[in-house]
Design a protein around this motif. Sequence first.
Motif, PDB file in Angstrom:
ATOM      1  N   LYS A   1       0.839  -1.204   0.000  1.00 58.93           N
ATOM      2  CA  LYS A   1       0.000   0.000   0.000  1.00 58.93           C
ATOM      3  C   LYS A   1       0.876   1.256   0.000  1.00 58.93           C
ATOM      4  O   LYS A   1       0.622   2.200  -0.747  1.00 58.93           O
ATOM      5  N   GLY A   2       1.936   1.242   0.805  1.00 53.57           N
ATOM      6  CA  GLY A   2       2.863   2.373   0.852  1.00 53.57           C
ATOM      7  C   GLY A   2       3.578   2.599  -0.472  1.00 53.57           C
ATOM      8  O   GLY A   2       3.740   3.742  -0.913  1.00 53.57           O
ATOM      9  N   LEU A   3       3.997   1.519  -1.106  1.00 51.96           N
ATOM     10  CA  LEU A   3       4.652   1.634  -2.414  1.00 51.96           C
ATOM     11  C   LEU A   3       3.702   2.240  -3.449  1.00 51.96           C
ATOM     12  O   LEU A   3       4.096   3.111  -4.230  1.00 51.96           O
ATOM     13  N   LYS A   4       2.469   1.777  -3.441  1.00 54.95           N
ATOM     14  CA  LYS A   4       1.482   2.288  -4.401  1.00 54.95           C
ATOM     15  C   LYS A   4       1.187   3.762  -4.148  1.00 54.95           C
ATOM     16  O   LYS A   4       1.049   4.546  -5.090  1.00 54.95           O
ATOM     17  N   GLU A   5       1.105   4.142  -2.874  1.00 56.66           N
ATOM     18  CA  GLU A   5       0.885   5.557  -2.541  1.00 56.66           C
ATOM     19  C   GLU A   5       2.064   6.418  -2.991  1.00 56.66           C
ATOM     20  O   GLU A   5       1.883   7.524  -3.500  1.00 56.66           O
ATOM     21  N   LYS A   6       3.265   5.902  -2.812  1.00 56.30           N
ATOM     22  CA  LYS A   6       4.470   6.619  -3.231  1.00 56.30           C
ATOM     23  C   LYS A   6       4.475   6.801  -4.753  1.00 56.30           C
ATOM     24  O   LYS A   6       4.816   7.861  -5.260  1.00 56.30           O
TER      25      LYS A   6
ATOM     26  N   GLY B   1       2.106  10.149 -10.222  1.00 56.49           N
ATOM     27  CA  GLY B   1       0.720  10.255 -10.657  1.00 56.49           C
ATOM     28  C   GLY B   1       0.195   9.007 -11.321  1.00 56.49           C
ATOM     29  O   GLY B   1      -0.687   9.062 -12.164  1.00 56.49           O
ATOM     30  N   GLU B   2       0.731   7.870 -10.943  1.00 58.03           N
ATOM     31  CA  GLU B   2       0.416   6.605 -11.580  1.00 58.03           C
ATOM     32  C   GLU B   2      -0.162   5.645 -10.553  1.00 58.03           C
ATOM     33  O   GLU B   2       0.362   5.514  -9.452  1.00 58.03           O
ATOM     34  N   THR B   3      -1.255   4.981 -10.913  1.00 54.97           N
ATOM     35  CA  THR B   3      -1.801   3.947 -10.029  1.00 54.97           C
ATOM     36  C   THR B   3      -1.456   2.588 -10.612  1.00 54.97           C
ATOM     37  O   THR B   3      -1.506   2.393 -11.821  1.00 54.97           O
ATOM     38  N   VAL B   4      -1.062   1.695  -9.731  1.00 54.81           N
ATOM     39  CA  VAL B   4      -0.642   0.371 -10.162  1.00 54.81           C
ATOM     40  C   VAL B   4      -1.605  -0.652  -9.615  1.00 54.81           C
ATOM     41  O   VAL B   4      -2.046  -0.612  -8.534  1.00 54.81           O
TER      42      VAL B   4
END
Length: 174
Positions: free
Chosen positions: A160-165, A171-174
């Motif tokens: 979750k932290g990596l995705k937020e970073k 500006g990219e969602t994974v």
Amino acid sequence: MEDAKMSGLDALEKTAEISEFKWYIFDIIYEGMEQDGIEKSKFSLDKEDSDAVCFIIRDGSLFVCGRDGEDTRQHRNIYHAVCDFFNRIYENEENKEEAVTRFLIRTLDLPTLMKKPSRSLLRDQISKCQEEIGALEEKIKEEPGKKGEAMLTLNRIYLKGLKEKMEKHHGETV
């Protein structure tokens, strides 16, 4: 002045850890490939793929290997390796030259790029974390236990932290 005489990779090793630096090089290459509409299946960064042209930085050396049985070449100079990589990717000479020029110009922005996390590194970390979560979920199904569940929870928080970073900086969602 002495740094100017060194080969590209040796000179750059003085400014950054090569393991960190490689991800920013991959970001610049990936950005160019995206801009030119090159399919992700045609190239691979940091991983060998027999169906793609690969650009790998490992142990202080740069490797470029091609698809369809093309040879693997080891380079000590980052610019020679990038030119070799683009020569294998682009069919059109004009497109090759444009890609190399764009890469060279973008390397001037490395100090600025390196102030935020690398997109390529974040993608790699997210992918590895997702694999670990999948493996832990399978292991917990077979052998339930508090230790496995705790690790799974920690990995999910980390993911979750990596995705937020990634979203915050790119500006990219994974």
